[in-house]
Enzyme design. Structure first.
Site, mmCIF file in Angstrom:
data_model
loop_
_atom_site.group_PDB
_atom_site.id
_atom_site.type_symbol
_atom_site.label_atom_id
_atom_site.label_comp_id
_atom_site.label_asym_id
_atom_site.label_seq_id
_atom_site.Cartn_x
_atom_site.Cartn_y
_atom_site.Cartn_z
ATOM 1 C CG ASP A 80 -11.881 41.247 -2.960
ATOM 2 O OD1 ASP A 80 -12.281 41.586 -3.591
ATOM 3 O OD2 ASP A 80 -10.418 40.481 -2.284
ATOM 4 C CE LYS A 93 -7.886 44.578 1.304
ATOM 5 N NZ LYS A 93 -6.453 43.331 1.266
ATOM 6 C CG ASP A 117 -9.105 38.261 -5.614
ATOM 7 O OD1 ASP A 117 -9.641 39.530 -5.556
ATOM 8 O OD2 ASP A 117 -8.978 37.427 -5.859
ATOM 9 C CE LYS A 142 -10.931 37.648 -3.182
ATOM 10 N NZ LYS A 142 -9.884 36.852 -2.573
ATOM 11 C CG ASP A 191 -9.906 41.545 1.759
ATOM 12 O OD1 ASP A 191 -8.566 41.095 2.354
ATOM 13 O OD2 ASP A 191 -10.106 42.255 0.412
ATOM 14 N NE ARG A 212 -1.218 44.113 -4.755
ATOM 15 C CZ ARG A 212 -1.100 42.891 -5.536
ATOM 16 N NH1 ARG A 212 0.265 43.236 -5.876
ATOM 17 N NH2 ARG A 212 -1.100 41.737 -4.595
ATOM 18 C CD GLU A 234 -8.805 44.064 -3.447
ATOM 19 O OE1 GLU A 234 -9.384 44.411 -1.785
ATOM 20 O OE2 GLU A 234 -8.818 42.926 -4.057
#
Length: 465
Positions: A236, A231, A313, A243, A254, A317, A315
């Site tokens: 993010d 990933k 949020d 967030k 991230d 996956r 995202e």
């Protein structure tokens, strides 16, 4: 020689041919038995040195000059496996060697090297530190390779997002490939739509830098096929489900999954494992603009499954799902994905113990055994099939964010499993990629997790000639 992300960093290793001072690493029992240098023992007794874990006592010679150092390992059998990492921060500048230790020399050298790591790219006047001689009975290439992989992952995670967006992550990816003469292909921007990678495009399209899929290939095509997926969300914000400010403070990390698979790829290529390696990194920034994907949107995936967006949020996956579907099309022998995916994993197991998921019982056993052998902790959690009902939604094939908040790491793994073809050996690692507090071998900051254990599994399966 394995590369470092910051090539100007001083090496933690000293030459065996130069002069160096001794370190006597001792447990409390060793101190009681006195089976080491008598002068050092006498000085320890005079100074009241108790060999507490992580303690250091400098030893002078008869002229008052530095002659060596005693390092405490605490109670035998209870010492942190990488306690020697503190040596790198405690010893005076200069070259040192391990004169005596109940722990293997290779483990001591690696611990020292990992403990010597500093992220100083944005600091001026960083001093040189102590250096260690890799013991003659250790595999020096393995120590240097592992340290390079850990340092690479740490460097990439620690670099702030203004200097590690999708384009800079691509540059680092290309540099790694170039060092090992690997081939790189990049699919960026609207090419993702033409290449049938719609969810990677949807997540990253709102950012100033175009989303992209990075692909590396190395090794003989006829060799066993190993595919790593990481990933690469370079920052993010949470998207339109933004967030809070406190939740964004560490979001430069991230892309920790990408950083870690790049570190693992480094080890595989540097060791020359006889595999056909493929690395896939969806590199995006989950940003906010008029073009951002929205709560309630339904996205089509590469596999053809439709996904209802119930939280922008969730995202990571989504980009992994397209990459996993692509990975499966070649029917590799093994797929490993790594991602800083869920807070639920941290609640369950804390920051230091990443969960992993697999239906391959043999692989699970190998990973668990290797994690113990190399002190790279992981813990298997179940792909509990009854929880698949949490992924159901009325207008699409599945939701990206099940309601209720229960079993968040498990449902994320089950979501990813829907994009992996049955019969393909696959393991998913939900890592944190960060040390929230100092450890003997690591300062606060980005961390490599599970890659030493995974390399041990792969090198046992596919030993280099």
């Amino acid at each position: 020689m394995a590369p470092h992300q910051h090539s100007d960093r001083t090496s933690p290793f000293a030459s065996m041919s130069g002069e160096s001072l001794p370190v006597w690493a001792v447990t409390k029992a060793d101190l009681d038995r006195g089976h080491f240098d008598k002068t050092a023992l006498a000085w320890a007794q005079s100074a009241g040195f108790k060999a507490a874990e992580g303690s250091l006592l400098l030893v002078p010679n008869r002229y008052g000059k530095l002659a060596g150092a005693l390092f405490g390992l605490g109670e035998a059998g209870r010492t942190h496996p990488f306690a020697a990492g503190r040596l790198a921060r405690l010893l005076p500048e200069g070259d040192w060697h391990i004169e005596t230790s109940p722990m293997p020399g290779e483990q001591m050298a690696l611990a020292f090297a990992m403990g010597a790591y500093r992220f100083d790219a944005y600091r001026t006047g960083s001093p040189n530190g102590a250096r260690i001689v890799i013991p003659g009975d250790a595999d020096a290439a393995a120590v240097e390779r592992t340290n390079a992989a850990v340092s690479l992952a740490r460097d990439l995670i620690n670099t702030p997002a203004n200097d590690m967006g999708p384009a800079k992550l691509e540059a680092a990816f290309r540099a790694l490939a170039r060092h090992y003469k690997a081939k790189v292909t990049v699919t960026a921007g609207d090419e993702l739509l033409a290449g049938d990678l719609p969810m990677i495009h949807a997540v990253g399209r709102a950012a100033a830098e175009a989303p992209r899929l990075l692909e590396l290939r190395w090794g003989k095509k006829s060799a066993p096929k190993i595919t790593l997926v990481g990933k690469g969300v370079c920052f993010d914000t949470g998207g339109l489900d933004i967030k809070p400010s406190s939740g964004m403070l560490l979001m430069k990390k991230d892309m920790g999954g990408a950083a870690n698979v790049m570190g693992l790829a480094l080890m595989i290529m540097d060791a020359g494992l006889p595999v056909s390696l493929r690395v896939l990194v969806p590199a995006v920034e989950n940003s906010i603009s008029a073009d951002a994907f929205r709560p309630g949107d339904v996205l089509r995936s590469r596999k053809g499954l439709s996904v209802q967006i119930d939280n922008t949020d969730a995202e990571g996956r989504l980009v992994l799902a397209d990459a996993l579907a692509l990975a499966c099309e070649e029917e590799p022998d093994l797929i490993i994905d790594m991602a800083t995916l869920t807070g639920a994993a941290r609640v369950a197991l804390g920051p230091d113990l990443p969960p992993f998921y697999t239906d391959d019982e043999a692989l699970a056993g190998e990973i668990a055994a290797a994690a113990l052998d190399v002190a790279d902790p992981v813990w298997r959690l179940p792909l509990y099939r009854p929880y698949e009902t949490m992924l159901e939604t009325k207008i699409a094939d599945l939701t990206n964010a099940p309601a209720g908040g229960f079993a968040g790491s498990i449902t994320a793994a089950l979501f990813l499993k829907r994009f992996v073809e049955p019969g393909i050996s696959w393991a998913h690692f939900d890592i944190f990629g960060w040390n929230p507090k100092e450890q003997p071998h690591a300062q606060v900051g980005g961390e490599a997790q599970a890659i030493r254990a995974l390399f041990a599994v792969l090198s046992d399966r596919y030993p280099a000639g």
